[in-house]
Design an enzyme around this catalytic site. Structure first.
Site, PDB file in Angstrom:
ATOM      1  N   ASP A  49      61.796  45.210  34.762  1.00 56.36           N
ATOM      2  CA  ASP A  49      60.561  44.732  34.127  1.00 56.36           C
ATOM      3  C   ASP A  49      60.123  43.358  34.624  1.00 56.36           C
ATOM      4  OD1 ASP A  49      60.635  47.074  32.607  1.00 56.36           O
ATOM      5  OD2 ASP A  49      61.857  46.112  31.059  1.00 56.36           O
ATOM      6  N   LYS A  92      57.364  44.612  39.000  1.00 57.92           N
ATOM      7  CA  LYS A  92      57.400  45.315  40.297  1.00 57.92           C
ATOM      8  C   LYS A  92      56.138  46.141  40.514  1.00 57.92           C
ATOM      9  CE  LYS A  92      61.247  47.253  39.008  1.00 57.92           C
ATOM     10  NZ  LYS A  92      61.538  46.518  37.762  1.00 57.92           N
ATOM     11  N   GLY A 120      59.343  51.971  33.871  1.00 56.52           N
ATOM     12  CA  GLY A 120      58.015  51.822  33.283  1.00 56.52           C
ATOM     13  C   GLY A 120      57.326  50.694  34.012  1.00 56.52           C
ATOM     14  N   HIS A 121      56.332  51.025  34.802  1.00 58.98           N
ATOM     15  CA  HIS A 121      55.643  50.021  35.617  1.00 58.98           C
ATOM     16  C   HIS A 121      54.182  49.931  35.169  1.00 58.98           C
ATOM     17  CE1 HIS A 121      58.714  51.067  39.007  1.00 58.98           C
ATOM     18  NE2 HIS A 121      59.264  50.470  37.989  1.00 58.98           N
ATOM     19  N   GLN A 132      63.995  49.614  38.156  1.00 53.82           N
ATOM     20  CA  GLN A 132      65.071  48.859  37.508  1.00 53.82           C
ATOM     21  C   GLN A 132      65.267  47.494  38.200  1.00 53.82           C
ATOM     22  OE1 GLN A 132      65.880  52.498  38.106  1.00 53.82           O
ATOM     23  NE2 GLN A 132      64.715  52.567  36.217  1.00 53.82           N
ATOM     24  N   ASP A 161      52.432  32.056  34.075  1.00 53.63           N
ATOM     25  CA  ASP A 161      51.454  31.707  33.041  1.00 53.63           C
ATOM     26  C   ASP A 161      52.054  31.734  31.641  1.00 53.63           C
ATOM     27  OD1 ASP A 161      51.526  34.546  33.903  1.00 53.63           O
ATOM     28  OD2 ASP A 161      50.263  34.879  32.149  1.00 53.63           O
ATOM     29  N   VAL A 218      50.190  34.764  37.910  1.00 60.22           N
ATOM     30  CA  VAL A 218      49.683  33.950  36.798  1.00 60.22           C
ATOM     31  C   VAL A 218      48.931  34.810  35.776  1.00 60.22           C
ATOM     32  CG1 VAL A 218      49.628  31.782  38.093  1.00 60.22           C
ATOM     33  CG2 VAL A 218      47.631  33.301  38.161  1.00 60.22           C
TER      34      VAL A 218
END
Ligand code: GDP
Ligand code: IMO
Ligand code: MG
Length: 427
Positions: free
Chosen positions: A13, A16, A40-41, A223, A332, A413
């Site tokens: 997470d 990617k 989960g992307h 992953q 950010d 950002v």
């Protein structure tokens, strides 16, 4: 000519999906080489948000050939559901290629994943429950079912019947669950043959030919390094090799083809599921990071565990992957902190360690040693060049770069495609 690998440098997470999407219009192939729909992307393009699990993030770039390579485990129902979802939103998915050698997640893999976690109780891994571990276990023990098996009804039947011989014993006698019906599974999986056929290819051959022709192949890991079966926090890992070495075996290309390894590093750290995490914050500071960063799982919706950035971990990722460039994401999110702690080493039972301890027992006992850096208050989500960043943010980047041991070539950002400072070209 080049193959470029992208890997998560922490526990997944890291961003990617966004990074892959960013370079999507500059590469010819985007390849998933391991994992499955445990990933989960999230990709944000303009006002559109996409959550991808099994499909390579490159599928959203119109000129890319997305490839699901041999090292991936495929749940066919999920694959077709995800394809349908994208098609309904106007995404052209016809270019997708799927390796004939990729293994299939079967209903008994999902059942065993869930039930074995339940039986582990407090010792559970916290898997995504998608059947990933049992599918890879069958692959290694040579009892797996592959994409190409759906084309041969006799072989498919034999493999499923053989598998159920012992899986049903385990489900009923060890776990006290109902056994599964072979005929039903055979029928379901035979039904996938015609759906899969248009996509199936010898993807290793296709990718090598593309490289010979001077095309760019982008290998997208899912992953992260610390979830790697060999190099992660075993046993609290996934069952594949997200690290860059895994890209070669998982895509069927040689290591000499890879010219660049991009590590995706979040400006702080998160983890989902169980296992050691020295910089984890269990207080309101962790909750602040979770809320600021929107750290809730894309796949399971679980709260992500949050903590400060861990420099030895980043250095470790550089080492085991041969990272040449970092993409530092979510800078950010850190705006508004008076000072930012950076873990520079560990205290393990009174002893100082500068690198990740060799044994898991020591890593479990590791408490972080922090250095503190001045923060910044400005909202940096509109910044588009390094020079525009507040001085303290620049210093934070330079510090991490030095500690992580590879140049930071891009900075995120914000979640949007354009919310990126590319210090040097990633591709
Ligand atoms: P992946 O699994 O590595 O692809 O990462 P996820 O998509 O699971 O989680 C990363 C989250 O951060 C997603 O919601 C992204 O949209 C978001 N994201 C990525 N890069 C940035 C960034 O630089 N800033 C912010 N605020 N969000 C980002
Ligand atoms: P992306 O690609 C974060 C974690 C699970 C669990 C462990 C094993 O989005 O970064 P598994 O179902 O793979 O057997 O679960 O790995 N895990 C992830 N954590 N991001 C992921 O993917 C993950 N994929 C698996 O939470 O701790
Ligand atoms: Mg994710």
């Amino acid at each position: 000519m080049p193959a470029i690998t992208l890997v998560g440098a922490q526990w997944g997470d890291e961003g990617k999906g966004k990074a892959t999407d960013l370079v999507g219009n500059r590469v010819d192939y985007v390849v998933r080489y391991q994992g499955g729909n445990n990933a989960g992307h999230t990709v944000v393009i303009g006002d559109q948000k996409y959550a991808l699990h099994l499909l390579p993030s490159g599928i959203l770039s119109p000129d890319v050939v997305p490839v699901i390579a041999n090292g991936v485990v495929i749940d066919p129902a999920v694959l077709f559901e995800e394809l349908r979802g994208l098609q309904e939103r106007g995404v052209n998915t016809e270019r997708l290629l799927v390796s004939a050698n990729a293994h299939l997640i079967m209903p008994y893999h999902r059942a065993l994943d869930k039930v074995s976690e339940r039986f582990l109780g407090k010792g559970k891994i916290g898997t995504t429950g998608r059947g990933i571990g049992p599918t890879y276990a069958d692959k290694i023990s040579r009892a797996g079912v592959r994409v190409q098996d759906t084309f041969d009804p006799k072989i498919l039947r034999k493999k499923i019947e053989l598998a159920l011989n012992d899986k049903n014993q385990i489900l009923t006698k060890v776990f006290n669950r109902r056994g599964l019906d072979a005929e039903q599974i055979i029928e379901e999986y035979l039904g996938y043959a015609d759906l899969l056929r248009p996509y199936v290819a010898d993807t290793s051959l296709v990718l090598n030919q593309a490289l010979d022709e001077g095309k760019t192949v982008f290998l997208e890991g899912s992953q992260g390094t610390l979830l790697d079966i060999d190099h992660g926090t075993y046993p609290f890992v996934t069952s594949s090799s997200p690290t860059s070495g895994g890209a070669c075996a998982g895509a069927g290309i040689g290591p000499t083809r890879i010219t660049k390894v991009i590590g995706i590093l979040k400006a702080y750290t998160t983890r989902v599921g169980s296992g050691p995490f020295p910089t984890e914050l269990l207080d309101e500071q962790g909750e602040w990071l979770r809320q600021q960063g929107g750290e809730y799982g894309v796949t399971t919706g679980r709260n992500r565990r949050c903590g400060w950035v861990d420099a030895p971990l980043a250095r470790y990722a550089t080492r085991v992957n041969g990272i040449t460039d970092f993409f530092l994401t979510k800078m950010d999110v850190l705006s508004g902190l008076e000072r930012i702690p950076v873990c520079v080493g560990y205290d393990v039972d009174g002893e100082r360690w500068d690198e990740i301890p060799m044994t898991q027992t020591d890593f479990h006992h590791a408490t972080p040693v922090y250095e503190y850096f001045d923060g910044w208050n400005e909202d940096i989500s509109h910044v588009r060049s390094f020079e525009e960043l507040p001085k303290n943010a620049q210093a934070y980047v330079r510090t991490l770069e030095e500690m992580a041991g590879a140049q930071i070539s891009a900075i995120g950002v914000g979640p949007g495609r354009d919310q990126t400072l590319e210090l040097r070209s990633l591709v």
